[in-house]
Design an enzyme around this catalytic site. Structure first.
Site, PDB file in Angstrom:
ATOM      1  N   GLY A 157      28.019  16.855  22.525  1.00 48.53           N
ATOM      2  CA  GLY A 157      27.602  18.141  23.073  1.00 48.53           C
ATOM      3  C   GLY A 157      26.940  18.025  24.430  1.00 48.53           C
ATOM      4  O   GLY A 157      27.095  17.019  25.118  1.00 48.53           O
ATOM      5  N   HIS A 171      29.932  19.010  29.732  1.00 50.49           N
ATOM      6  CA  HIS A 171      30.097  19.149  31.182  1.00 50.49           C
ATOM      7  C   HIS A 171      31.576  18.950  31.506  1.00 50.49           C
ATOM      8  O   HIS A 171      32.396  18.770  30.588  1.00 50.49           O
ATOM      9  CB  HIS A 171      29.199  18.153  31.922  1.00 50.49           C
ATOM     10  CG  HIS A 171      29.314  16.739  31.408  1.00 50.49           C
ATOM     11  ND1 HIS A 171      30.471  16.014  31.521  1.00 50.49           N
ATOM     12  CD2 HIS A 171      28.446  15.940  30.728  1.00 50.49           C
ATOM     13  CE1 HIS A 171      30.305  14.813  30.991  1.00 50.49           C
ATOM     14  NE2 HIS A 171      29.083  14.751  30.476  1.00 50.49           N
ATOM     15  N   HIS A 203      33.537  16.128  29.724  1.00 50.25           N
ATOM     16  CA  HIS A 203      34.026  16.460  28.377  1.00 50.25           C
ATOM     17  C   HIS A 203      35.229  17.406  28.470  1.00 50.25           C
ATOM     18  O   HIS A 203      36.228  17.244  27.763  1.00 50.25           O
ATOM     19  CB  HIS A 203      32.937  17.177  27.572  1.00 50.25           C
ATOM     20  CG  HIS A 203      31.707  16.367  27.304  1.00 50.25           C
ATOM     21  ND1 HIS A 203      30.485  16.661  27.861  1.00 50.25           N
ATOM     22  CD2 HIS A 203      31.503  15.278  26.533  1.00 50.25           C
ATOM     23  CE1 HIS A 203      29.584  15.808  27.434  1.00 50.25           C
ATOM     24  NE2 HIS A 203      30.164  14.946  26.630  1.00 50.25           N
ATOM     25  N   LYS A 215      34.153   6.629  31.267  1.00 54.91           N
ATOM     26  CA  LYS A 215      32.700   6.543  31.535  1.00 54.91           C
ATOM     27  C   LYS A 215      32.053   5.549  30.568  1.00 54.91           C
ATOM     28  O   LYS A 215      31.169   4.790  30.930  1.00 54.91           O
ATOM     29  CB  LYS A 215      32.101   7.944  31.376  1.00 54.91           C
ATOM     30  CG  LYS A 215      30.623   8.004  31.162  1.00 54.91           C
ATOM     31  CD  LYS A 215      29.920   8.023  32.476  1.00 54.91           C
ATOM     32  CE  LYS A 215      28.414   8.136  32.407  1.00 54.91           C
ATOM     33  NZ  LYS A 215      27.778   8.144  31.130  1.00 54.91           N
TER      34      LYS A 215
HETATM   35  P1  AMP Z   1      29.335  11.937  24.743  1.00 57.81           P
HETATM   36  O1  AMP Z   1      29.142  13.393  24.448  1.00 57.81           O
HETATM   37  O2  AMP Z   1      28.442  11.424  25.819  1.00 57.81           O
HETATM   38  O3  AMP Z   1      29.340  11.090  23.495  1.00 57.81           O
HETATM   39  O4  AMP Z   1      30.785  11.814  25.348  1.00 57.81           O
HETATM   40  C1  AMP Z   1      31.905  12.287  24.648  1.00 57.81           C
HETATM   41  C2  AMP Z   1      33.140  11.798  25.356  1.00 57.81           C
HETATM   42  O5  AMP Z   1      33.163  12.288  26.692  1.00 57.81           O
HETATM   43  C3  AMP Z   1      33.199  10.259  25.444  1.00 57.81           C
HETATM   44  O6  AMP Z   1      34.524   9.826  25.227  1.00 57.81           O
HETATM   45  C4  AMP Z   1      32.758  10.009  26.856  1.00 57.81           C
HETATM   46  O7  AMP Z   1      33.247   8.804  27.403  1.00 57.81           O
HETATM   47  C5  AMP Z   1      33.357  11.211  27.580  1.00 57.81           C
HETATM   48  N1  AMP Z   1      32.688  11.431  28.856  1.00 57.81           N
HETATM   49  C6  AMP Z   1      31.348  11.553  29.058  1.00 57.81           C
HETATM   50  N2  AMP Z   1      31.087  11.686  30.372  1.00 57.81           N
HETATM   51  C7  AMP Z   1      32.283  11.630  31.012  1.00 57.81           C
HETATM   52  C8  AMP Z   1      32.692  11.687  32.372  1.00 57.81           C
HETATM   53  N3  AMP Z   1      31.808  11.842  33.361  1.00 57.81           N
HETATM   54  N4  AMP Z   1      34.000  11.607  32.657  1.00 57.81           N
HETATM   55  C9  AMP Z   1      34.916  11.442  31.662  1.00 57.81           C
HETATM   56  N5  AMP Z   1      34.596  11.357  30.363  1.00 57.81           N
HETATM   57  C10 AMP Z   1      33.308  11.464  30.033  1.00 57.81           C
END
Ligand code: AMP
Length: 278
Positions: A27, A30, A33, A148
């Site tokens: 969650g 941005h 995601h 990322k």
């Molecule tokens: P998180 O909510 O941080 O667990 O991220 C969920 C997914 O979004 C994961 O696969 C992350 O690698 C991806 N993600 C987070 N930030 C970015 C970004 N800046 N660019 C691309 N993918 C992202």
């Protein structure tokens, strides 16, 4: 778009004859995601997005408490994307029952004995635990992950191979702010001064990449990076590594195909990570 706390209820709305793309998130959504979600929508008739701040992947309870939780805003961002988009936002008890597990059931070998695996002892056990549970519930054809968290992608790819799960893992490029900072839910926790300095991670990786392409010695490149952070008092450098993209082992010499630079640093209380293909 509809949101469910309970997967059995969500599942009743899915058409078993249509393909499912799955995007697991914690969650505070941005554009990073959203890029994953749009990619899934492009390739699948149905997309499931999970929003779950997974307690078992946090070693630092302060980090877990601070982690931004913005469900209403997240849903508003998703509302206009697609009709066939389903949000799964479970409570901790729906995923783990009365108490989250404390075991470390996975062995990812050397992949976890470096970088995030060293800095955050149980992190990847927690990630693999929740991702396997979610994969088994959603049973998607494809799951989308951001570069990322590159080490995380390698762990998930290994998990899928070890457990013989028939799921395509799709790698998606890093989405950045205009000043180069990799988008992250944690960026919202930075003070204005910290936010203004945060692009240093990206600048450092770019400078290190330029030195790498000129085949400067790896030790010199690392030393240069450490010197940058010694002169940046708001930062505390955790690691800067140049690794091969598959095994994530340190590269020591040239030629070095499939190299990638990885950097983690604390900026005030907030830990930031970034990486870049070299
Ligand atoms: P998180 O909510 O941080 O667990 O991220 C969920 C997914 O979004 C994961 O696969 C992350 O690698 C991806 N993600 C987070 N930030 C970015 C970004 N800046 N660019 C691309 N993918 C992202």
């Amino acid at each position: 778009m509809e949101v469910f706390k309970n997967y059995e209820k969500l599942q009743k709305h899915l058409n078993p004859k249509e393909s499912i793309g799955f995007v697991p998130t914690m969650g505070a959504l941005h554009q990073g995601h959203l890029s994953l979600i749009k990619e899934s929508i492009k390739h699948h008739q149905q997309t499931v997005v999970s929003i779950f701040v997974n307690p078992t992947q946090f070693d630092d309870t302060g980090d877990l408490d601070r982690y931004p939780r913005t469900l209403e805003k997240d849903l508003a961002q998703l509302a206009s994307l697609n009709q066939n988009l389903w949000v799964y936002a479970p409570l901790v008890s729906e995923i783990y029952g009365p108490a989250p597990p404390v075991t470390n059931p996975y062995d990812f070998g050397a992949l976890t004995q470096t970088m995030e695996g060293l800095s955050r002892a149980h992190h990847f056990q927690g990630v693999a635990t929740v991702v396997e549970k979610l994969f088994r519930k959603v049973n998607p054809q494809s799951a989308y992950f951001g570069e990322k968290d590159f080490q995380q992608i390698r762990i998930i790819e290994t998990l899928v191979a070890q457990k013989n799960l028939n799921i395509e893992i799709v790698r998606c490029p890093i989405v950045r702010e205009v000043d180069g900072l990799a988008m992250s839910s944690r960026n919202t926790l930075l003070s204005p001064e910290e936010r203004s300095q945060a692009p240093l991670l990206h600048t450092t990786l770019c400078a290190a990449k330029a030195q790498f392409l000129r085949q400067q010695s790896i030790d010199t490149i690392k030393q240069n990076v450490h010197e940058i952070y010694e002169k940046a008092p708001l930062f505390s450098l955790d690691y800067f590594n140049i690794c091969d993209e598959n095994r994530l082992q340190d590269i020591k010499n040239y030629p070095a195909p499939q190299a990638r630079g990885f950097l983690a640093a604390k900026l005030g209380k907030i830990r930031l990570i970034d990486n870049m293909p070299f």
